[in-house]
Design a protein around this motif. Structure first.
Motif, mmCIF file in Angstrom:
data_model
loop_
_atom_site.group_PDB
_atom_site.id
_atom_site.type_symbol
_atom_site.label_atom_id
_atom_site.label_comp_id
_atom_site.label_asym_id
_atom_site.label_seq_id
_atom_site.Cartn_x
_atom_site.Cartn_y
_atom_site.Cartn_z
ATOM 1 N N PRO A 125 0.804 -1.227 0.000
ATOM 2 C CA PRO A 125 0.000 0.000 0.000
ATOM 3 C C PRO A 125 0.832 1.271 0.000
ATOM 4 N N ALA A 126 2.056 1.214 0.534
ATOM 5 C CA ALA A 126 2.904 2.403 0.566
ATOM 6 C C ALA A 126 3.237 2.895 -0.834
ATOM 7 N N CYS A 127 3.202 1.990 -1.818
ATOM 8 C CA CYS A 127 3.522 2.372 -3.188
ATOM 9 C C CYS A 127 2.458 3.301 -3.765
ATOM 10 N N ARG A 128 1.248 3.239 -3.214
ATOM 11 C CA ARG A 128 0.167 4.068 -3.732
ATOM 12 C C ARG A 128 0.295 5.519 -3.283
ATOM 13 N N THR A 129 1.039 5.753 -2.230
ATOM 14 C CA THR A 129 1.168 7.105 -1.687
ATOM 15 C C THR A 129 2.522 7.719 -1.999
ATOM 16 N N THR A 130 3.317 7.016 -2.794
ATOM 17 C CA THR A 130 4.645 7.501 -3.150
ATOM 18 C C THR A 130 4.719 7.753 -4.641
#
Length: 235
Positions: free
Chosen positions: A123-128
């Motif tokens: 999920p961190a990839c969606r905010t980066t």
């Protein structure tokens, strides 16, 4: 049935495991044996087994899964679903193995017990903001490519509308030829919008236009939770 590593609800009627991911957190082995017997009594013969990558990165977690997978495989056909750290985002002190390292471990050590794996994007990839042109630099893409090279079928799960640009980039590469299906995560979307349904239709149109032959399926509701002991195993 969903053996959650967080809260557990009272057991209700068991639905076919192919309709949800089963989680066995690091727990008492005796409790797992009892649960296996219960599932077999329900004539269940296949499981979508959740692999929490954050838990696997711990010493107890690795030993747990190395015991759990062959134990379950004695009674069920398995599909492994790799949760790319979304369940344990705060374990900053743990030396986390990468997703490709974890997938490789399961294939090389337990590959005879399964033919298909499902990978969930971090999920961190969606905010980066990722401006890297090399899509294979992302763990989930590299892990999928490596798993395919090692002879396993691969699917992508928990795909949300926020992944649209990422999926569009994948369509422009040969990568999706390695993928069996994509699972759209309806539950992860805003309940007040119809974004997930629109997203699924948009993906189908995009794939058709690009000549990409890949199945798109909505995610299925999780199985009811089952109470388990909170006593950890002795590793």
């Amino acid at each position: 049935m969903n053996l959650s590593s967080t809260s557990a609800k009272p057991s209700t009627q068991v639905e076919p495991p192919t309709e949800g991911v089963v989680w066995f957190p690091v727990r008492n082995r005796k409790e797992v044996t009892l649960e296996i017997n219960r599932l077999k009594s329900e004539s269940i013969d296949s499981l979508r087994l959740g692999i929490a990558c954050g838990d696997f990165s711990t010493k107890k977690g690795k030993k747990w899964y190395d015991w759990l997978v062959p134990t379950l495989a004695e009674s069920f056909d398995l599909e492994l679903c790799f949760d790319n750290f979304s369940q344990n985002p705060d374990r900053s002190l743990i030396r986390r193995l990468t997703l490709p390292e974890i997938v490789e471990h399961f294939i090389l050590k337990h590959g005879e017990h399964f033919t298909l794996i499902e990978l969930w994007r971090n999920p961190a990839c969606r905010t980066t903001e990722d401006t890297c042109e090399n899509i294979f630099a992302e763990d989930v893409v590299f892990a999928a490519t490596w798993a395919k090279h090692l002879g396993k079928k691969v699917s992508l799960g928990k795909i949300q509308s926020s992944d649209f640009e990422w999926i569009t980039r994948l369509v422009s590469s040969p990568f999706l030829k390695n993928i069996e299906h994509i699972e759209v995560d309806m539950d992860g979307e805003d309940l007040w919008s119809s974004g997930a349904g629109f997203y699924e239709r948009t993906l189908r149109s995009l794939f058709k236009a690009k000549g990409v032959k890949i199945e798109i399926r909505p995610n299925v509701k999780p199985l009811p939770n089952v109470q388990v002991s909170t006593t950890e195993i002795a590793c």
